[in-house]
Design a protein around this motif. Structure first.
Motif, PDB file in Angstrom:
ATOM      1  N   PHE A   1       0.698  -1.131   0.188  1.00 11.22           N
ATOM      2  CA  PHE A   1       0.097   0.162   0.042  1.00 11.22           C
ATOM      3  C   PHE A   1       0.806   1.305  -0.137  1.00 11.22           C
ATOM      4  O   PHE A   1       0.434   2.459   0.106  1.00 11.22           O
ATOM      5  CB  PHE A   1      -0.824   0.226   1.272  1.00 11.22           C
ATOM      6  CG  PHE A   1      -1.752  -1.359   1.310  1.00 11.22           C
ATOM      7  CD1 PHE A   1      -3.174  -0.987   0.565  1.00 11.22           C
ATOM      8  CD2 PHE A   1      -1.805  -2.223   1.681  1.00 11.22           C
ATOM      9  CE1 PHE A   1      -3.995  -1.939   0.616  1.00 11.22           C
ATOM     10  CE2 PHE A   1      -2.686  -3.406   1.744  1.00 11.22           C
ATOM     11  CZ  PHE A   1      -4.029  -3.314   0.971  1.00 11.22           C
ATOM     12  N   ALA A   2       1.933   1.043  -0.172  1.00 14.46           N
ATOM     13  CA  ALA A   2       3.011   2.370   0.023  1.00 14.46           C
ATOM     14  C   ALA A   2       2.659   3.283  -1.143  1.00 14.46           C
ATOM     15  O   ALA A   2       3.115   4.427  -0.702  1.00 14.46           O
ATOM     16  CB  ALA A   2       4.337   1.769  -0.281  1.00 14.46           C
ATOM     17  N   ASP A   3       2.319   2.718  -2.463  1.00 13.18           N
ATOM     18  CA  ASP A   3       2.231   3.776  -3.424  1.00 13.18           C
ATOM     19  C   ASP A   3       0.874   4.111  -3.981  1.00 13.18           C
ATOM     20  O   ASP A   3       0.506   4.483  -5.126  1.00 13.18           O
ATOM     21  CB  ASP A   3       3.155   3.231  -4.602  1.00 13.18           C
ATOM     22  CG  ASP A   3       4.534   3.268  -4.474  1.00 13.18           C
ATOM     23  OD1 ASP A   3       5.051   4.131  -3.757  1.00 13.18           O
ATOM     24  OD2 ASP A   3       5.263   2.348  -4.510  1.00 13.18           O
ATOM     25  N   ILE A   4      -0.070   3.532  -3.149  1.00 14.42           N
ATOM     26  CA  ILE A   4      -1.400   3.774  -3.529  1.00 14.42           C
ATOM     27  C   ILE A   4      -1.685   5.381  -3.815  1.00 14.42           C
ATOM     28  O   ILE A   4      -1.441   6.142  -3.251  1.00 14.42           O
ATOM     29  CB  ILE A   4      -2.404   3.156  -2.343  1.00 14.42           C
ATOM     30  CG1 ILE A   4      -3.847   2.854  -2.853  1.00 14.42           C
ATOM     31  CG2 ILE A   4      -2.612   3.946  -1.160  1.00 14.42           C
ATOM     32  CD1 ILE A   4      -4.472   2.015  -2.224  1.00 14.42           C
ATOM     33  N   LYS A   5      -2.739   5.543  -4.665  1.00 17.44           N
ATOM     34  CA  LYS A   5      -3.214   6.834  -5.133  1.00 17.44           C
ATOM     35  C   LYS A   5      -4.576   6.850  -4.886  1.00 17.44           C
ATOM     36  O   LYS A   5      -5.283   5.947  -4.747  1.00 17.44           O
ATOM     37  CB  LYS A   5      -2.772   6.812  -6.759  1.00 17.44           C
ATOM     38  CG  LYS A   5      -1.317   6.632  -6.992  1.00 17.44           C
ATOM     39  CD  LYS A   5      -0.638   7.926  -6.294  1.00 17.44           C
ATOM     40  CE  LYS A   5       0.897   7.869  -6.648  1.00 17.44           C
ATOM     41  NZ  LYS A   5       1.881   8.685  -6.082  1.00 17.44           N
ATOM     42  N   VAL A   6      -5.142   8.257  -4.913  1.00 17.23           N
ATOM     43  CA  VAL A   6      -6.767   8.790  -4.932  1.00 17.23           C
ATOM     44  C   VAL A   6      -7.136   8.832  -6.212  1.00 17.23           C
ATOM     45  O   VAL A   6      -6.506   9.694  -6.860  1.00 17.23           O
ATOM     46  CB  VAL A   6      -6.802   9.685  -3.678  1.00 17.23           C
ATOM     47  CG1 VAL A   6      -8.148   9.848  -3.989  1.00 17.23           C
ATOM     48  CG2 VAL A   6      -6.145   9.333  -2.678  1.00 17.23           C
ATOM     49  N   TYR A   7      -8.133   8.228  -6.576  1.00 16.51           N
ATOM     50  CA  TYR A   7      -9.135   8.548  -7.939  1.00 16.51           C
ATOM     51  C   TYR A   7      -9.632  10.062  -7.944  1.00 16.51           C
ATOM     52  O   TYR A   7     -10.346  10.408  -7.122  1.00 16.51           O
ATOM     53  CB  TYR A   7      -9.972   7.491  -7.954  1.00 16.51           C
ATOM     54  CG  TYR A   7     -10.674   7.658  -9.201  1.00 16.51           C
ATOM     55  CD1 TYR A   7     -10.067   6.989 -10.573  1.00 16.51           C
ATOM     56  CD2 TYR A   7     -12.049   8.268  -9.614  1.00 16.51           C
ATOM     57  CE1 TYR A   7     -10.797   7.059 -11.735  1.00 16.51           C
ATOM     58  CE2 TYR A   7     -12.615   8.383 -10.792  1.00 16.51           C
ATOM     59  CZ  TYR A   7     -11.985   7.729 -11.935  1.00 16.51           C
ATOM     60  OH  TYR A   7     -12.660   8.106 -13.225  1.00 16.51           O
ATOM     61  N   ALA A   8      -9.292  10.640  -8.629  1.00 15.70           N
ATOM     62  CA  ALA A   8      -9.894  12.062  -9.090  1.00 15.70           C
ATOM     63  C   ALA A   8     -10.400  12.336 -10.172  1.00 15.70           C
ATOM     64  O   ALA A   8     -10.564  13.349 -10.924  1.00 15.70           O
ATOM     65  CB  ALA A   8      -8.584  13.014  -8.700  1.00 15.70           C
ATOM     66  N   GLY A   9     -11.135  11.258 -10.863  1.00 17.66           N
ATOM     67  CA  GLY A   9     -11.683  11.375 -12.275  1.00 17.66           C
ATOM     68  C   GLY A   9     -10.857  10.821 -13.308  1.00 17.66           C
ATOM     69  O   GLY A   9      -9.890  10.310 -13.200  1.00 17.66           O
ATOM     70  N   GLU A  10     -11.462  11.445 -14.568  1.00 21.03           N
ATOM     71  CA  GLU A  10     -10.898  11.046 -15.857  1.00 21.03           C
ATOM     72  C   GLU A  10     -10.342  11.995 -16.733  1.00 21.03           C
ATOM     73  O   GLU A  10     -10.866  13.221 -16.607  1.00 21.03           O
ATOM     74  CB  GLU A  10     -11.777  10.092 -16.440  1.00 21.03           C
ATOM     75  CG  GLU A  10     -12.047   8.667 -15.855  1.00 21.03           C
ATOM     76  CD  GLU A  10     -12.936   7.896 -16.991  1.00 21.03           C
ATOM     77  OE1 GLU A  10     -13.409   8.128 -17.886  1.00 21.03           O
ATOM     78  OE2 GLU A  10     -13.098   6.694 -16.376  1.00 21.03           O
TER      79      GLU A  10
ATOM     80  N   LEU B   1     -14.302   4.708 -11.223  1.00 18.82           N
ATOM     81  CA  LEU B   1     -13.424   4.044 -10.318  1.00 18.82           C
ATOM     82  C   LEU B   1     -13.956   2.521 -10.227  1.00 18.82           C
ATOM     83  O   LEU B   1     -13.313   1.639  -9.894  1.00 18.82           O
ATOM     84  CB  LEU B   1     -13.305   4.707  -8.947  1.00 18.82           C
ATOM     85  CG  LEU B   1     -12.917   3.938  -7.798  1.00 18.82           C
ATOM     86  CD1 LEU B   1     -11.212   3.514  -8.180  1.00 18.82           C
ATOM     87  CD2 LEU B   1     -12.632   4.546  -6.573  1.00 18.82           C
ATOM     88  N   GLY B   2     -15.472   2.445 -10.463  1.00 17.63           N
ATOM     89  CA  GLY B   2     -16.036   1.212 -10.082  1.00 17.63           C
ATOM     90  C   GLY B   2     -15.559   0.244 -11.163  1.00 17.63           C
ATOM     91  O   GLY B   2     -15.308  -1.025 -10.761  1.00 17.63           O
ATOM     92  N   LYS B   3     -15.059   0.612 -12.214  1.00 13.47           N
ATOM     93  CA  LYS B   3     -14.726  -0.276 -13.242  1.00 13.47           C
ATOM     94  C   LYS B   3     -13.303  -0.985 -12.945  1.00 13.47           C
ATOM     95  O   LYS B   3     -12.911  -2.202 -13.083  1.00 13.47           O
ATOM     96  CB  LYS B   3     -14.426   0.634 -14.759  1.00 13.47           C
ATOM     97  CG  LYS B   3     -13.683  -0.614 -15.903  1.00 13.47           C
ATOM     98  CD  LYS B   3     -13.533   0.385 -17.148  1.00 13.47           C
ATOM     99  CE  LYS B   3     -12.908  -0.464 -18.323  1.00 13.47           C
ATOM    100  NZ  LYS B   3     -12.795   0.147 -19.422  1.00 13.47           N
TER     101      LYS B   3
END
Length: 425
Positions: A126-135, A171-173
């Motif tokens: 989980f060190a490099d996990i990102k947050v989804y901010a759209g497309e 994100l759901g995809k």
């Protein structure tokens, strides 16, 4: 056998007795549920069965170390006319979560981690996990670095940032493609896939139910060096003599394994085929989820609840330190966490470590009844338990019903135990 006149008298007390009190109480002077309340619980549960909205239901209540209520109504297997009973095995779904949280907190008691440690300290997945901010305009995901690291405390209170629904736009995809919770995955494979899937929101910024407790199970493995299944059995289930709380139901016990039911409308109940509803439990799968997946019996789960009301110990066996149980039963959500998904539907509650925690009494007759200081959780198949430290009361309600309680079963049971709502004004 009680006389007919006794029951007439009890019903009259039920109808008129509460008018003499500012706040109806189910307790006699010695603190044990009285006969009127037991009749009221019976009547409530039987009514749900008679309505055709559930096939069978069972309930068990202890107070001050005494069993004060047990009964069962209807069928565990309606097609086979198998009655619901005390030793019926049910799927507890998310009532697995408090057990996982307890396993994790035994490692906390042993000094193996701190709640505000970053998850990545123990799980570089989980060190490099990102947050989804759209497309972007090409349909590619826009990813942000988290405002702060995800902590173990986030995992225990559902503020880690994980999304769980495939219908989240964009994100759901990605969540569906990762398929992290596929039962063919090990916990390590699950963690790897989740670590490569963007978060739904920045850690700590909202409450969103999801796979946080599955990651707790993975952390138990990583920190302890044992498989999660072995660790939870050795440190929680076996010491509490919860030998029928299992991921796998062996052949010799399957005649006690309740069927699952789908409610399709008022009084319209469909019994699901076993091959559809029980397949997770009739084979040994690689994934031992922390957030779901256990089966149990009333008495087994009651031992877990009684350990909690005793602040970590039962029958000379200590699972957790008293102060750790108190910590788990203390609200961990800051007022700044405004978005809380469905949590407000549970009443005037916050969230502790793998439990909802009641902070205020109900403010309307529509809310679930309960006592300030209680902590509790439920399961997708409409099961429920709570721990009421004020009255030293523990309650377990078992049923196997989808969708999750749309018939007011939990409210009806709570009202039967605690009496009708009153503001006290």
């Amino acid at each position: 056998m009680q006389s007919k006149s006794f029951y007439v008298f009890a019903v009259l007390l039920l109808l008129f007795g509460s008018c003499k009190e500012d706040k109806p109480s189910p307790y006699t002077e010695n603190g044990i549920l009285n006969e009127v309340v037991k009749i009221r619980i019976d009547s409530t549960l039987k009514k749900f069965v008679d309505s055709g909205n559930i096939a069978g239901v069972s309930a068990l209540i202890f107070e001050k170390d005494k069993e004060v209520y047990y009964n069962a109504f209807g069928f565990a297997d309606q097609n086979a006319q198998q009655p619901m009973g005390r030793n019926t095995i049910v799927q507890i779904y998310s009532m697995t979560k408090p057990i996982t949280g307890t396993a994790l907190m035994t490692l906390y008691d042993a000094g193996k981690f701190e709640l505000d440690d970053p998850v990545s300290k123990y799980a570089p997945e989980f060190a490099d996990i990102k947050v989804y901010a759209g497309e972007d305009t090409q349909g590619q995901p826009i990813l942000e670095t988290p405002h702060r690291p995800m902590t173990i405390r986030d995992l225990t209170r559902h503020t880690a940032g994980f999304g769980r629904n495939s219908d989240i736009p964009g994100l759901g995809k990605l969540i569906s493609e990762a398929d992290a919770l596929n039962r063919e995955n090990t916990l390590v494979q699950m963690a790897e896939k989740m670590g490569n899937t963007p978060l739904y929101f920045h850690p700590g910024e909202r409450w969103e139910y999801g796979p946080c407790v599955d990651v707790q199970a993975f952390l138990v493995e990583r920190i302890s060096g044992q498989t999660y299944a072995d660790y939870v059995r050795e440190h929680v289930l076996t010491p509490l003599e919860m030998n029928e709380t299992r991921y796998f139901v062996p052949e010799e016990d399957r005649d006690r394994f309740s069927a699952m039911y789908l409610r399709k409308g008022e009084g319209n109940l469909m019994q699901l085929p076993d091959e559809q509803s029980k397949s997770d439990y009739l084979n040994h799968w690689p994934l031992t989820r922390g957030g779901s997946g256990l089966t149990s019996t009333l008495d087994n789960y009651m031992r877990f609840a009684r350990m909690l009301v005793h602040k970590g110990s039962l029958d000379s066996v200590t699972i957790l330190k008293p102060e750790t149980v108190e910590l788990m039963a203390t609200n961990q959500l800051a007022d700044s966490v405004k978005e809380r998904s469905f949590l407000p539907s549970k009443g005037q509650v916050g969230f502790g470590i793998d439990f909802a925690v009641r902070l205020k009494p109900p403010v309307s007759a529509e809310e679930n009844n309960g006592v300030v200081g209680e902590f509790f959780w439920d399961g997708a198949a409409s099961t429920l338990f709570w721990v009421d430290p004020v009255n030293e009361l523990t309650a377990v309600l078992f049923v196997q019903l989808f969708p999750y309680d749309q018939i007011g079963l939990h409210k009806g049971f709570r009202d039967a135990v605690y009496g009708n709502f009153e503001t006290g004004n």
